[in-house]
Design a protein around this motif. Structure first.
Motif, mmCIF file in Angstrom:
data_model
loop_
_atom_site.group_PDB
_atom_site.id
_atom_site.type_symbol
_atom_site.label_atom_id
_atom_site.label_comp_id
_atom_site.label_asym_id
_atom_site.label_seq_id
_atom_site.Cartn_x
_atom_site.Cartn_y
_atom_site.Cartn_z
ATOM 1 N N THR A 165 22.606 31.094 39.307
ATOM 2 C CA THR A 165 21.951 30.742 40.250
ATOM 3 C C THR A 165 23.381 30.032 41.527
ATOM 4 N N ASN A 166 24.137 29.871 40.777
ATOM 5 C CA ASN A 166 25.157 29.565 41.502
ATOM 6 C C ASN A 166 25.488 30.898 42.207
ATOM 7 N N PRO A 167 26.773 30.702 43.076
ATOM 8 C CA PRO A 167 27.300 31.799 43.635
ATOM 9 C C PRO A 167 27.371 32.825 42.903
ATOM 10 N N PHE A 168 27.778 33.915 42.657
ATOM 11 C CA PHE A 168 28.658 34.919 42.324
ATOM 12 C C PHE A 168 29.779 35.040 43.709
ATOM 13 N N VAL A 169 31.053 35.129 42.972
ATOM 14 C CA VAL A 169 32.146 35.249 43.735
ATOM 15 C C VAL A 169 32.951 36.438 43.851
ATOM 16 N N CYS A 170 33.711 36.858 44.437
ATOM 17 C CA CYS A 170 34.608 38.066 44.314
ATOM 18 C C CYS A 170 35.247 38.425 45.370
ATOM 19 N N GLN A 171 36.365 37.786 45.381
ATOM 20 C CA GLN A 171 37.460 38.227 46.410
ATOM 21 C C GLN A 171 38.437 39.138 46.446
ATOM 22 N N TRP A 172 39.017 39.744 47.147
ATOM 23 C CA TRP A 172 39.930 40.901 47.212
ATOM 24 C C TRP A 172 41.384 40.294 48.524
ATOM 25 N N TRP A 173 42.240 40.416 47.420
ATOM 26 C CA TRP A 173 43.573 40.102 48.375
ATOM 27 C C TRP A 173 44.145 40.834 48.026
ATOM 28 N N ALA A 174 45.294 40.765 49.334
ATOM 29 C CA ALA A 174 46.518 41.334 49.735
ATOM 30 C C ALA A 174 47.737 40.639 49.438
ATOM 31 N N ILE A 175 48.668 41.562 48.889
ATOM 32 C CA ILE A 175 50.010 40.827 48.965
ATOM 33 C C ILE A 175 51.252 41.337 49.569
ATOM 34 N N ASP A 176 51.724 39.714 50.967
ATOM 35 C CA ASP A 176 52.516 41.376 51.265
ATOM 36 C C ASP A 176 53.454 41.609 50.907
ATOM 37 N N PRO A 177 54.771 41.788 51.199
ATOM 38 C CA PRO A 177 56.473 41.801 50.450
ATOM 39 C C PRO A 177 57.050 40.820 50.671
ATOM 40 N N ASP A 178 56.540 39.988 51.144
ATOM 41 C CA ASP A 178 57.073 38.673 50.724
ATOM 42 C C ASP A 178 56.258 37.892 50.201
ATOM 43 N N GLY A 179 55.623 38.434 49.091
ATOM 44 C CA GLY A 179 54.408 37.449 48.962
ATOM 45 C C GLY A 179 53.675 36.844 49.398
#
Length: 223
Positions: A44-58
């Motif tokens: 009923t509430n949104p399903f959320v999937c996030q894709w995150w990338a982390i660079d060499p500096d964090g």
């Protein structure tokens, strides 16, 4: 949402967030960067999937997102798997619902339970949103990273992606003669939760809390 325009709520949690700084144009992410997914379950509430990338500096970059309601987890799983094709995902941190996690795992999407403590998680996100000495924050969101618009949410005047939640994510107004609540209003916060899970994982917030607690206990014992 007033007259079709988003307006910041009173008692805003993430006062540091500025779309002009934190929402950026997409760029091609180098294949060697770390990548993680964060998931907040919902129907009923949104399903959320996030894709995150982390660079060499964090620095963290939200580069892709599912934000959709009224769709079963197995259908989300197929979509997640399709959109992750060819990418090396380090892990998927998720809400704790055992049945939903099992559904993802049947589709070969392995998850680990997220660190869900709200206050330290919020503080970690706030630290990343602050502009550092090099003139840049440590968390960014790609423009149009949502892969599909949930028309029902849009027509209901509700957020349709994570960054649309930020200006409504707020603490309750303090009641007279009472201490203010330490946790935000539990509404329209599904992307906020997923973002907090991701930051807590990348910054190892749980590990730091355990280490601090152990050091404190050791110091007390030695005294």
């Amino acid at each position: 949402l007033l007259q079709g325009k988003w307006a910041a709520a009173e008692g805003l949690v993430y006062e540091e967030f500025d779309p002009a700084i934190h929402v950026i144009r997409p760029f091609k992410i180098p294949p060697e960067w770390r990548r993680v997914r964060s998931i907040d379950f919902g129907y009923t509430n949104p399903f959320v999937c996030q894709w995150w990338a982390i660079d060499p500096d964090g620095r963290m970059f939200l580069y892709r997102e599912v934000y959709f309601s009224r769709r079963i987890v197995s259908d989300h799983a197929k979509q997640i798997r399709d959109w992750s094709g060819g990418e090396k995902i380090e892990t998927s941190v998720s809400d704790w619902d055992a049945e939903d996690r099992a559904t993802l795992e049947r589709e070969k999407i392995w998850t680990e339970p997220a660190f869900k403590a709200i206050e330290p998680g919020i503080e970690a996100v706030k630290m990343r949103l602050r502009v550092q000495e090099d003139g840049r924050p440590r968390l960014f969101i790609f423009e149009d990273c949502r892969i599909e618009l949930d028309v029902e949410l849009r027509e209901a005047g509700l957020p349709t992606c994570t960054y649309e939640e930020v200006d409504g994510y707020s603490y309750p107004k303090p009641k007279e003669n009472k201490e203010p609540d330490e946790e935000p209003i539990d509404k329209d916060n599904h992307g906020m939760d997923a973002m907090r899970y991701a930051v807590a994982y990348v910054d190892n917030i749980e590990g730091m809390i355990v280490e601090t607690s152990t050091d404190t206990a050791t110091a007390v014992y030695e005294e």
